[in-house]
Design an enzyme around this catalytic site. Structure first.
Site, short mmCIF file in Angstrom:
data_model
loop_
_atom_site.label_atom_id
_atom_site.label_comp_id
_atom_site.label_asym_id
_atom_site.label_seq_id
_atom_site.Cartn_x
_atom_site.Cartn_y
_atom_site.Cartn_z
CE LYS A 86 87.95 71.85 -11.69
NZ LYS A 86 87.42 70.49 -11.93
CE LYS A 110 84.79 75.27 -21.32
NZ LYS A 110 83.91 74.16 -20.90
CE LYS A 122 85.42 67.22 -21.04
NZ LYS A 122 84.81 68.51 -20.67
CB THR A 206 76.90 74.96 -17.11
OG1 THR A 206 77.98 74.31 -16.44
CG2 THR A 206 77.24 75.07 -18.58
CG ASN A 237 73.15 69.87 -15.22
OD1 ASN A 237 73.81 70.88 -15.37
ND2 ASN A 237 72.70 69.50 -14.04
CB SER A 375 84.65 73.33 -11.10
OG SER A 375 83.76 72.28 -11.35
P1 NAD Z 1 73.37 66.05 -20.38
O1 NAD Z 1 73.74 64.67 -20.73
O2 NAD Z 1 72.72 66.33 -19.06
O3 NAD Z 1 72.37 66.66 -21.50
C1 NAD Z 1 72.55 66.54 -22.87
C2 NAD Z 1 71.17 66.60 -23.51
O4 NAD Z 1 71.30 66.65 -24.93
C3 NAD Z 1 70.29 65.38 -23.20
O5 NAD Z 1 68.98 65.84 -22.86
C4 NAD Z 1 70.25 64.62 -24.54
O6 NAD Z 1 69.06 63.88 -24.70
C5 NAD Z 1 70.33 65.79 -25.50
N1 NAD Z 1 70.76 65.44 -26.86
C6 NAD Z 1 71.73 64.58 -27.25
N2 NAD Z 1 71.77 64.54 -28.61
C7 NAD Z 1 70.81 65.38 -29.05
C8 NAD Z 1 70.35 65.79 -30.34
N3 NAD Z 1 70.89 65.31 -31.45
N4 NAD Z 1 69.33 66.68 -30.42
C9 NAD Z 1 68.77 67.19 -29.31
N5 NAD Z 1 69.16 66.85 -28.06
C10 NAD Z 1 70.16 65.96 -27.94
O7 NAD Z 1 74.70 66.90 -20.57
P2 NAD Z 1 75.01 68.37 -20.03
O8 NAD Z 1 75.79 68.26 -18.77
O9 NAD Z 1 73.76 69.19 -20.05
O10 NAD Z 1 76.01 68.87 -21.15
C11 NAD Z 1 75.55 69.29 -22.42
C12 NAD Z 1 76.69 69.93 -23.18
O11 NAD Z 1 77.17 71.03 -22.43
C13 NAD Z 1 77.90 69.02 -23.42
O12 NAD Z 1 78.49 69.35 -24.66
C14 NAD Z 1 78.85 69.39 -22.30
O13 NAD Z 1 80.20 69.14 -22.63
C15 NAD Z 1 78.55 70.87 -22.21
N6 NAD Z 1 78.91 71.42 -20.90
C16 NAD Z 1 78.24 71.03 -19.78
C17 NAD Z 1 78.62 71.56 -18.56
C18 NAD Z 1 77.88 71.20 -17.29
O14 NAD Z 1 78.24 71.73 -16.24
N7 NAD Z 1 76.86 70.36 -17.34
C19 NAD Z 1 79.67 72.47 -18.47
C20 NAD Z 1 80.33 72.85 -19.64
C21 NAD Z 1 79.93 72.31 -20.86
#
Ligand code: NAD
Length: 449
Positions: A86, A110, A122, A206, A237, A375
Protein backbone atom coordinates in the site's frame (compact mmCIF):
# COMPACT_ATOMS: atom_id res chain seq x y z
CA UNK A 1 9.32 -9.20 19.07
CA UNK A 2 12.60 -9.68 20.94
CA UNK A 3 13.97 -6.57 22.53
CA UNK A 4 17.69 -6.51 23.05
CA UNK A 5 18.72 -6.09 26.72
CA UNK A 6 19.46 -2.44 27.39
CA UNK A 7 23.11 -2.96 28.40
CA UNK A 8 23.88 -4.19 24.87
CA UNK A 9 22.74 -0.94 23.31
CA UNK A 10 24.81 2.12 22.68
CA UNK A 11 23.63 5.54 23.71
CA UNK A 12 20.34 5.59 21.84
CA UNK A 13 20.46 9.26 21.10
CA UNK A 14 23.82 9.42 19.36
CA UNK A 15 24.34 7.73 16.09
CA UNK A 16 26.77 9.83 14.06
CA UNK A 17 26.71 9.40 10.33
CA UNK A 18 28.36 10.99 7.36
CA UNK A 19 26.30 13.93 6.17
CA UNK A 20 24.01 12.59 3.52
CA UNK A 21 20.57 13.54 2.37
CA UNK A 22 20.27 10.46 0.15
CA UNK A 23 17.10 8.76 1.29
CA UNK A 24 18.45 5.22 0.78
CA UNK A 25 21.31 6.06 3.18
CA UNK A 26 18.78 7.37 5.68
CA UNK A 27 16.80 4.14 5.42
CA UNK A 28 19.88 1.93 5.93
CA UNK A 29 21.03 4.09 8.81
CA UNK A 30 17.65 3.91 10.55
CA UNK A 31 17.54 0.11 10.20
CA UNK A 32 21.04 -0.19 11.64
CA UNK A 33 20.10 1.94 14.63
CA UNK A 34 16.93 -0.05 15.29
CA UNK A 35 18.81 -3.37 15.14
CA UNK A 36 20.92 -2.16 18.07
CA UNK A 37 17.74 -2.31 20.13
CA UNK A 38 15.75 -5.10 18.52
CA UNK A 39 16.83 -8.65 17.88
CA UNK A 40 15.33 -10.10 14.73
CA UNK A 41 16.25 -13.17 12.71
CA UNK A 42 18.84 -13.09 9.91
CA UNK A 43 16.07 -14.08 7.51
CA UNK A 44 14.04 -11.01 8.42
CA UNK A 45 17.07 -8.69 8.18
CA UNK A 46 17.92 -10.00 4.74
CA UNK A 47 14.35 -9.68 3.53
CA UNK A 48 14.11 -6.06 4.67
CA UNK A 49 17.29 -4.82 2.94
CA UNK A 50 15.78 -4.43 -0.54
CA UNK A 51 12.34 -4.12 -2.14
CA UNK A 52 10.47 -7.21 -3.26
CA UNK A 53 9.68 -5.78 -6.69
CA UNK A 54 10.44 -2.64 -8.67
CA UNK A 55 8.55 -1.78 -11.83
CA UNK A 56 9.98 0.88 -14.13
CA UNK A 57 7.76 2.23 -16.88
CA UNK A 58 7.82 4.86 -19.59
CA UNK A 59 4.50 6.51 -20.29
CA UNK A 60 3.84 8.05 -23.72
CA UNK A 61 1.45 11.00 -23.63
CA UNK A 62 0.00 12.86 -26.62
CA UNK A 63 0.29 16.54 -25.66
CA UNK A 64 -2.31 19.19 -26.52
CA UNK A 65 -0.06 20.61 -29.25
CA UNK A 66 0.10 17.22 -31.00
CA UNK A 67 3.64 16.33 -29.88
CA UNK A 68 4.50 13.12 -28.01
CA UNK A 69 6.20 13.22 -24.60
CA UNK A 70 7.53 10.20 -22.72
CA UNK A 71 7.45 10.32 -18.91
CA UNK A 72 9.45 8.06 -16.57
CA UNK A 73 7.53 6.33 -13.79
CA UNK A 74 8.06 3.71 -11.10
CA UNK A 75 6.11 1.51 -8.72
CA UNK A 76 8.13 -0.05 -5.93
CA UNK A 77 6.58 -2.80 -3.81
CA UNK A 78 8.88 -3.03 -0.85
CA UNK A 79 7.24 -5.72 1.22
CA UNK A 80 3.97 -7.67 1.31
CA UNK A 81 4.57 -10.07 4.19
CA UNK A 82 1.59 -8.80 6.20
CA UNK A 83 -0.78 -8.19 3.28
CA UNK A 84 -1.05 -6.41 -0.10
CA UNK A 85 1.36 -3.52 -0.43
CA UNK A 86 0.00 0.00 0.00
CA UNK A 87 1.31 3.46 -0.78
CA UNK A 88 0.77 6.71 -2.64
CA UNK A 89 1.74 7.96 -6.09
CA UNK A 90 3.85 11.11 -6.27
CA UNK A 91 4.03 13.48 -9.26
CA UNK A 92 7.15 15.61 -8.97
CA UNK A 93 9.91 16.81 -11.26
CA UNK A 94 12.58 15.56 -8.81
CA UNK A 95 11.17 12.04 -8.34
CA UNK A 96 13.81 9.31 -8.69
CA UNK A 97 13.71 5.56 -8.32
CA UNK A 98 15.76 5.94 -5.18
CA UNK A 99 13.26 8.31 -3.59
CA UNK A 100 10.33 6.05 -4.49
CA UNK A 101 12.15 3.05 -3.02
CA UNK A 102 12.83 4.81 0.28
CA UNK A 103 9.25 6.06 0.48
CA UNK A 104 8.03 2.48 -0.11
CA UNK A 105 10.21 1.34 2.79
CA UNK A 106 8.68 4.00 5.06
CA UNK A 107 5.20 2.86 4.00
CA UNK A 108 6.13 -0.69 4.99
CA UNK A 109 7.11 0.44 8.48
CA UNK A 110 4.13 2.78 8.81
CA UNK A 111 1.48 0.19 7.93
CA UNK A 112 2.99 -2.16 10.47
CA UNK A 113 3.38 0.46 13.24
CA UNK A 114 -0.40 0.94 13.24
CA UNK A 115 -1.02 -2.79 12.68
CA UNK A 116 -2.73 -2.62 9.27
CA UNK A 117 -2.88 -5.85 7.22
CA UNK A 118 -0.74 -4.22 4.52
CA UNK A 119 2.84 -4.13 3.29
CA UNK A 120 4.41 -1.02 1.80
CA UNK A 121 4.76 0.42 -1.71
CA UNK A 122 5.14 3.76 -3.47
CA UNK A 123 4.78 5.08 -6.99
CA UNK A 124 6.13 8.11 -8.74
CA UNK A 125 6.22 9.90 -12.06
CA UNK A 126 8.94 12.36 -12.94
CA UNK A 127 6.81 15.35 -13.98
CA UNK A 128 6.02 18.88 -12.91
CA UNK A 129 2.22 18.57 -13.06
CA UNK A 130 1.78 22.35 -13.04
CA UNK A 131 3.20 22.44 -16.58
CA UNK A 132 0.48 20.11 -17.94
CA UNK A 133 -3.06 20.96 -19.00
CA UNK A 134 -5.85 19.12 -17.18
CA UNK A 135 -6.38 16.79 -20.14
CA UNK A 136 -2.65 16.05 -20.42
CA UNK A 137 -2.64 15.24 -16.68
CA UNK A 138 -5.57 12.88 -17.16
CA UNK A 139 -3.87 11.13 -20.09
CA UNK A 140 -0.68 10.75 -18.03
CA UNK A 141 -2.57 9.34 -15.01
CA UNK A 142 -4.47 6.84 -17.15
CA UNK A 143 -1.26 5.91 -19.03
CA UNK A 144 0.47 5.15 -15.73
CA UNK A 145 -2.30 2.73 -14.74
CA UNK A 146 -2.12 1.01 -18.13
CA UNK A 147 1.63 0.59 -17.59
CA UNK A 148 1.40 -0.89 -14.07
CA UNK A 149 -1.98 -2.64 -14.41
CA UNK A 150 -0.54 -6.16 -14.06
CA UNK A 151 1.24 -5.31 -10.82
CA UNK A 152 -1.58 -3.69 -8.82
CA UNK A 153 -4.95 -4.89 -7.52
CA UNK A 154 -7.03 -5.02 -4.32
CA UNK A 155 -5.19 -8.14 -3.11
CA UNK A 156 -1.82 -7.19 -4.53
CA UNK A 157 -0.89 -3.51 -4.32
CA UNK A 158 -3.22 -0.58 -3.64
CA UNK A 159 -2.08 2.94 -4.68
CA UNK A 160 -3.31 6.24 -3.14
CA UNK A 161 -2.57 9.98 -3.44
CA UNK A 162 0.72 11.58 -2.39
CA UNK A 163 2.44 14.88 -3.18
CA UNK A 164 0.78 16.58 -6.20
CA UNK A 165 -1.83 13.86 -6.70
CA UNK A 166 -5.38 14.08 -5.38
CA UNK A 167 -8.85 12.50 -5.36
CA UNK A 168 -9.57 13.51 -8.97
CA UNK A 169 -6.41 11.76 -10.19
CA UNK A 170 -7.26 8.67 -8.11
CA UNK A 171 -10.71 8.71 -9.72
CA UNK A 172 -9.19 8.72 -13.24
CA UNK A 173 -6.84 5.91 -12.24
CA UNK A 174 -9.57 3.74 -10.67
CA UNK A 175 -11.72 4.32 -13.76
CA UNK A 176 -8.88 3.31 -16.11
CA UNK A 177 -8.27 0.16 -14.08
CA UNK A 178 -12.01 -0.67 -14.25
CA UNK A 179 -12.10 -0.11 -18.03
CA UNK A 180 -9.23 -2.55 -18.57
CA UNK A 181 -10.74 -5.09 -16.13
CA UNK A 182 -14.22 -4.56 -17.66
CA UNK A 183 -15.78 -4.17 -14.21
CA UNK A 184 -15.73 -1.69 -11.34
CA UNK A 185 -12.87 -2.46 -8.92
CA UNK A 186 -13.02 0.44 -6.44
CA UNK A 187 -10.76 -1.30 -3.88
CA UNK A 188 -7.77 -1.06 -6.26
CA UNK A 189 -7.06 2.56 -5.30
CA UNK A 190 -7.88 4.62 -2.22
CA UNK A 191 -8.28 8.36 -1.77
CA UNK A 192 -10.95 8.40 -4.52
CA UNK A 193 -13.75 10.98 -4.76
CA UNK A 194 -16.79 10.06 -2.64
CA UNK A 195 -18.90 9.39 -5.73
CA UNK A 196 -16.45 6.75 -6.94
CA UNK A 197 -16.28 4.85 -3.66
CA UNK A 198 -14.08 7.17 -1.62
CA UNK A 199 -14.42 7.27 2.16
CA UNK A 200 -15.85 9.97 4.35
CA UNK A 201 -13.11 11.57 6.42
CA UNK A 202 -10.19 10.77 4.05
CA UNK A 203 -9.29 14.35 3.12
CA UNK A 204 -8.58 15.48 6.69
CA UNK A 205 -7.38 12.08 7.99
CA UNK A 206 -3.63 12.75 7.99
CA UNK A 207 -3.99 16.09 9.80
CA UNK A 208 -6.53 14.61 12.22
CA UNK A 209 -4.29 11.66 13.05
CA UNK A 210 -1.26 13.93 13.54
CA UNK A 211 -3.25 16.07 15.96
CA UNK A 212 -4.30 12.99 17.91
CA UNK A 213 -0.65 11.92 18.34
CA UNK A 214 0.20 15.47 19.50
CA UNK A 215 -2.74 15.38 21.94
CA UNK A 216 -1.53 12.07 23.39
CA UNK A 217 1.97 13.53 23.80
CA UNK A 218 0.52 16.66 25.47
CA UNK A 219 -1.56 14.57 27.87
CA UNK A 220 1.38 12.34 28.78
CA UNK A 221 3.57 15.46 29.27
CA UNK A 222 0.82 17.11 31.37
CA UNK A 223 0.56 20.09 29.01
CA UNK A 224 -2.61 21.74 27.82
CA UNK A 225 -3.17 22.83 24.17
CA UNK A 226 -3.86 26.40 25.33
CA UNK A 227 -0.27 26.66 26.61
CA UNK A 228 1.35 25.48 23.38
CA UNK A 229 2.42 27.62 20.41
CA UNK A 230 2.76 25.92 17.02
CA UNK A 231 4.49 26.77 13.71
CA UNK A 232 3.57 24.76 10.60
CA UNK A 233 5.97 24.31 7.67
CA UNK A 234 3.96 23.20 4.61
CA UNK A 235 0.43 24.59 4.40
CA UNK A 236 -0.88 21.95 1.97
CA UNK A 237 -3.50 19.27 2.46
CA UNK A 238 -1.97 17.62 5.53
CA UNK A 239 -0.58 20.82 7.10
CA UNK A 240 -3.78 22.81 6.63
CA UNK A 241 -6.14 20.22 8.10
CA UNK A 242 -3.76 19.69 11.03
CA UNK A 243 -3.62 23.46 11.64
CA UNK A 244 -7.39 23.90 11.33
CA UNK A 245 -8.17 21.11 13.80
CA UNK A 246 -5.36 22.11 16.19
CA UNK A 247 -6.67 25.71 16.22
CA UNK A 248 -10.16 24.38 17.02
CA UNK A 249 -8.66 22.29 19.85
CA UNK A 250 -7.09 25.38 21.43
CA UNK A 251 -3.44 25.23 20.24
CA UNK A 252 -2.08 28.62 19.19
CA UNK A 253 -0.96 28.46 15.54
CA UNK A 254 1.50 31.36 15.23
CA UNK A 255 3.00 30.71 11.79
CA UNK A 256 2.43 28.79 8.56
CA UNK A 257 4.48 28.52 5.37
CA UNK A 258 4.27 27.25 1.82
CA UNK A 259 6.94 26.95 -0.86
CA UNK A 260 6.76 30.70 -1.54
CA UNK A 261 7.05 32.08 2.00
CA UNK A 262 5.72 32.22 5.54
CA UNK A 263 3.48 34.37 7.70
CA UNK A 264 3.71 34.89 11.47
CA UNK A 265 1.32 36.31 14.02
CA UNK A 266 2.39 36.47 17.66
CA UNK A 267 -1.24 36.44 18.79
CA UNK A 268 -2.06 33.35 16.75
CA UNK A 269 -3.92 32.96 13.48
CA UNK A 270 -7.03 31.22 12.27
CA UNK A 271 -5.94 28.76 9.52
CA UNK A 272 -9.28 28.71 7.71
CA UNK A 273 -9.33 32.27 6.26
CA UNK A 274 -5.60 31.92 5.52
CA UNK A 275 -6.39 28.77 3.51
CA UNK A 276 -9.21 30.53 1.67
CA UNK A 277 -6.86 33.42 0.82
CA UNK A 278 -4.18 30.99 -0.38
CA UNK A 279 -6.70 29.32 -2.64
CA UNK A 280 -7.71 32.61 -4.15
CA UNK A 281 -4.16 33.87 -4.72
CA UNK A 282 -2.18 30.55 -4.73
CA UNK A 283 0.22 31.88 -2.08
CA UNK A 284 0.36 33.00 1.54
CA UNK A 285 2.32 36.17 0.86
CA UNK A 286 0.33 39.37 0.82
CA UNK A 287 -2.28 37.92 3.15
CA UNK A 288 -4.31 40.87 4.41
CA UNK A 289 -5.92 40.18 7.72
CA UNK A 290 -8.77 40.64 8.39
CA UNK A 291 -10.33 40.38 4.93
CA UNK A 292 -13.08 37.98 5.94
CA UNK A 293 -15.62 38.33 8.69
CA UNK A 294 -14.80 34.93 10.19
CA UNK A 295 -11.23 35.81 11.10
CA UNK A 296 -9.91 37.40 14.26
CA UNK A 297 -8.04 40.68 14.34
CA UNK A 298 -4.32 40.00 14.02
CA UNK A 299 -1.22 41.41 12.43
CA UNK A 300 0.98 39.34 10.16
CA UNK A 301 4.69 39.52 9.66
CA UNK A 302 6.10 37.92 6.55
CA UNK A 303 8.97 35.52 7.21
CA UNK A 304 11.26 33.45 5.04
CA UNK A 305 10.86 29.68 5.17
CA UNK A 306 14.17 29.43 7.03
CA UNK A 307 12.98 31.94 9.66
CA UNK A 308 9.83 29.91 10.30
CA UNK A 309 11.93 26.85 11.13
CA UNK A 310 13.89 28.84 13.71
CA UNK A 311 10.91 30.34 15.56
CA UNK A 312 10.88 30.03 19.33
CA UNK A 313 7.70 27.91 19.57
CA UNK A 314 6.68 24.86 21.58
CA UNK A 315 5.86 22.70 18.55
CA UNK A 316 7.38 22.83 15.06
CA UNK A 317 5.26 20.90 12.58
CA UNK A 318 7.05 19.71 9.42
CA UNK A 319 4.42 19.08 6.75
CA UNK A 320 6.23 19.85 3.47
CA UNK A 321 8.88 17.50 2.04
CA UNK A 322 11.90 15.37 3.00
CA UNK A 323 15.04 16.80 4.57
CA UNK A 324 13.56 20.07 5.84
CA UNK A 325 15.88 19.83 8.86
CA UNK A 326 19.42 18.61 8.19
CA UNK A 327 22.74 19.12 9.92
CA UNK A 328 22.96 22.50 8.15
CA UNK A 329 20.05 24.06 10.06
CA UNK A 330 19.45 21.74 13.06
CA UNK A 331 21.40 23.99 15.42
CA UNK A 332 18.99 26.82 14.64
CA UNK A 333 15.83 24.93 15.67
CA UNK A 334 14.39 26.37 18.88
CA UNK A 335 11.13 24.43 19.37
CA UNK A 336 10.79 21.91 22.21
CA UNK A 337 9.07 19.34 20.00
CA UNK A 338 9.00 18.45 16.30
CA UNK A 339 5.90 16.82 14.84
CA UNK A 340 6.78 15.07 11.56
CA UNK A 341 3.77 15.08 9.23
CA UNK A 342 5.89 14.91 6.06
CA UNK A 343 7.80 11.72 5.31
CA UNK A 344 11.45 11.95 6.32
CA UNK A 345 11.61 15.69 7.11
CA UNK A 346 14.50 15.29 9.62
CA UNK A 347 17.78 13.72 8.42
CA UNK A 348 19.60 11.23 10.71
CA UNK A 349 22.42 13.73 11.34
CA UNK A 350 19.84 16.31 12.40
CA UNK A 351 18.19 13.61 14.54
CA UNK A 352 21.29 13.25 16.68
CA UNK A 353 21.96 17.00 16.86
CA UNK A 354 18.37 17.58 18.01
CA UNK A 355 18.55 14.69 20.50
CA UNK A 356 21.70 16.17 22.02
CA UNK A 357 19.79 19.43 22.43
CA UNK A 358 16.84 17.57 24.06
CA UNK A 359 14.46 18.45 21.26
CA UNK A 360 11.92 15.66 21.11
CA UNK A 361 10.65 14.28 17.76
CA UNK A 362 7.36 12.52 17.13
CA UNK A 363 8.19 10.46 14.01
CA UNK A 364 6.54 10.41 10.57
CA UNK A 365 5.77 6.68 10.54
CA UNK A 366 3.39 7.19 13.45
CA UNK A 367 2.36 10.85 13.14
CA UNK A 368 1.18 10.79 9.50
CA UNK A 369 -0.39 7.33 9.61
CA UNK A 370 -3.94 8.75 9.81
CA UNK A 371 -4.04 8.93 5.99
CA UNK A 372 -3.22 5.28 5.44
CA UNK A 373 -5.51 4.19 8.29
CA UNK A 374 -8.48 5.84 6.58
CA UNK A 375 -7.27 4.46 3.23
CA UNK A 376 -7.48 1.03 4.85
CA UNK A 377 -11.02 1.85 6.04
CA UNK A 378 -11.88 2.91 2.45
CA UNK A 379 -10.55 -0.43 1.13
CA UNK A 380 -12.62 -2.33 3.74
CA UNK A 381 -15.76 -0.37 2.74
CA UNK A 382 -15.11 -0.98 -0.99
CA UNK A 383 -14.71 -4.70 -0.41
CA UNK A 384 -17.72 -5.12 1.88
CA UNK A 385 -20.01 -2.71 0.03
CA UNK A 386 -20.98 -1.28 3.42
CA UNK A 387 -20.33 2.49 3.51
CA UNK A 388 -19.94 4.34 6.83
CA UNK A 389 -20.68 7.83 8.11
CA UNK A 390 -17.87 10.30 8.79
CA UNK A 391 -18.46 9.77 12.51
CA UNK A 392 -17.88 6.01 12.26
CA UNK A 393 -14.73 6.50 10.16
CA UNK A 394 -13.33 9.06 12.61
CA UNK A 395 -14.11 6.80 15.58
CA UNK A 396 -12.32 3.84 13.98
CA UNK A 397 -9.34 6.02 13.10
CA UNK A 398 -9.17 7.39 16.64
CA UNK A 399 -9.47 3.94 18.28
CA UNK A 400 -6.63 2.44 16.24
CA UNK A 401 -4.33 5.42 16.68
CA UNK A 402 -5.03 5.64 20.42
CA UNK A 403 -4.01 1.99 20.83
CA UNK A 404 -0.96 2.03 18.57
CA UNK A 405 0.39 5.48 19.54
CA UNK A 406 0.11 4.71 23.25
CA UNK A 407 1.92 1.40 22.66
CA UNK A 408 4.77 3.36 21.01
CA UNK A 409 4.96 5.94 23.80
CA UNK A 410 5.03 3.09 26.34
CA UNK A 411 7.76 1.21 24.45
CA UNK A 412 9.86 4.39 24.24
CA UNK A 413 9.47 4.88 27.99
CA UNK A 414 10.12 1.24 28.95
CA UNK A 415 13.18 0.90 26.70
CA UNK A 416 14.43 4.45 27.22
CA UNK A 417 14.65 5.05 23.48
CA UNK A 418 13.46 7.88 21.23
CA UNK A 419 9.95 7.75 19.83
CA UNK A 420 11.43 7.13 16.38
CA UNK A 421 13.28 4.03 17.52
CA UNK A 422 10.22 2.83 19.46
CA UNK A 423 8.00 3.22 16.38
CA UNK A 424 10.50 1.32 14.20
CA UNK A 425 10.80 -1.40 16.86
CA UNK A 426 7.01 -1.77 16.89
CA UNK A 427 6.79 -1.83 13.08
CA UNK A 428 9.80 -3.98 12.25
CA UNK A 429 9.08 -6.33 15.16
CA UNK A 430 5.69 -7.21 13.65
CA UNK A 431 7.06 -7.69 10.12
CA UNK A 432 9.94 -9.84 11.38
CA UNK A 433 7.51 -11.98 13.35
CA UNK A 434 5.42 -12.54 10.21
CA UNK A 435 8.53 -13.38 8.14
CA UNK A 436 9.68 -15.86 10.77
CA UNK A 437 6.29 -17.55 10.88
CA UNK A 438 6.65 -18.30 7.15
CA UNK A 439 10.32 -19.16 6.97
CA UNK A 440 12.29 -22.31 7.67
CA UNK A 441 15.29 -20.91 9.49
CA UNK A 442 14.25 -22.59 12.76
CA UNK A 443 14.06 -25.97 11.01
CA UNK A 444 17.65 -25.70 9.78
CA UNK A 445 18.75 -24.50 13.20
CA UNK A 446 17.10 -27.58 14.72
CA UNK A 447 14.69 -25.41 16.73
CA UNK A 448 11.41 -26.48 15.15
CA UNK A 449 9.19 -29.30 16.35
P1 NAD B 1 0.68 19.14 -0.55
O1 NAD B 1 1.34 19.18 -1.86
O2 NAD B 1 -0.79 19.35 -0.45
O3 NAD B 1 1.35 20.24 0.44
C1 NAD B 1 2.71 20.44 0.58
C2 NAD B 1 2.90 21.90 1.00
O4 NAD B 1 4.27 22.13 1.33
C3 NAD B 1 2.53 22.91 -0.09
O5 NAD B 1 1.77 23.96 0.49
C4 NAD B 1 3.91 23.46 -0.54
O6 NAD B 1 3.83 24.79 -1.02
C5 NAD B 1 4.66 23.38 0.78
N1 NAD B 1 6.12 23.40 0.65
C6 NAD B 1 6.91 22.78 -0.25
N2 NAD B 1 8.20 23.10 -0.01
C7 NAD B 1 8.21 23.94 1.06
C8 NAD B 1 9.23 24.62 1.79
N3 NAD B 1 10.51 24.50 1.48
N4 NAD B 1 8.87 25.40 2.84
C9 NAD B 1 7.57 25.52 3.19
N5 NAD B 1 6.56 24.91 2.54
C10 NAD B 1 6.88 24.13 1.49
O7 NAD B 1 1.12 17.75 0.10
P2 NAD B 1 0.48 17.00 1.34
O8 NAD B 1 -0.46 15.96 0.85
O9 NAD B 1 0.00 18.00 2.35
O10 NAD B 1 1.76 16.24 1.89
C11 NAD B 1 2.75 16.91 2.64
C12 NAD B 1 3.70 15.90 3.23
O11 NAD B 1 2.97 15.01 4.06
C13 NAD B 1 4.43 15.01 2.20
O12 NAD B 1 5.72 14.71 2.69
C14 NAD B 1 3.59 13.75 2.17
O13 NAD B 1 4.34 12.62 1.78
C15 NAD B 1 3.19 13.68 3.63
N6 NAD B 1 1.98 12.88 3.82
C16 NAD B 1 0.78 13.31 3.32
C17 NAD B 1 -0.34 12.53 3.51
C18 NAD B 1 -1.69 12.97 3.02
O14 NAD B 1 -2.67 12.25 3.25
N7 NAD B 1 -1.82 14.13 2.39
C19 NAD B 1 -0.25 11.31 4.20
C20 NAD B 1 0.99 10.92 4.70
C21 NAD B 1 2.10 11.72 4.50
Amino acid sequence: MTIRPREQTENNKRQPMEDSSKISDIQQHRLKTVYEHLEISDDARKRLIQPKQTVQVSIPVRMDDGSLRIFDGWRVQYDDTRGPSKGGIRFHEDVTIEEVTALSFWMTIKCSVVDLPFGGAKGGICVDPKTLSRLELERLSRGYVRAIYDFIGPDRDIPAPDVNTNATIMGWMADEYGQIARRQVPAVITGKPLGLGGSQGRVAATGRGALQVLDIWAKRSEKSPQDLTVAVQGFGNAGYHFARLAHEAGYKIVAVSDSKGAIYSRDGLNPEPVWNHKHKTRELKGMVYCDASVCDEADFTELTNEELLELDVDVLVLAALENAVTKKNAEGIRSALILEIANGPVSPEADSILADRDIEILPDVLVNSGGVIVSYLEWVQNRSGDYWSEEIVETRLAQRLEREANACFQLAEDENVSMRIAAYMQGIGRIAEAIDHRETQKYFNGQSN
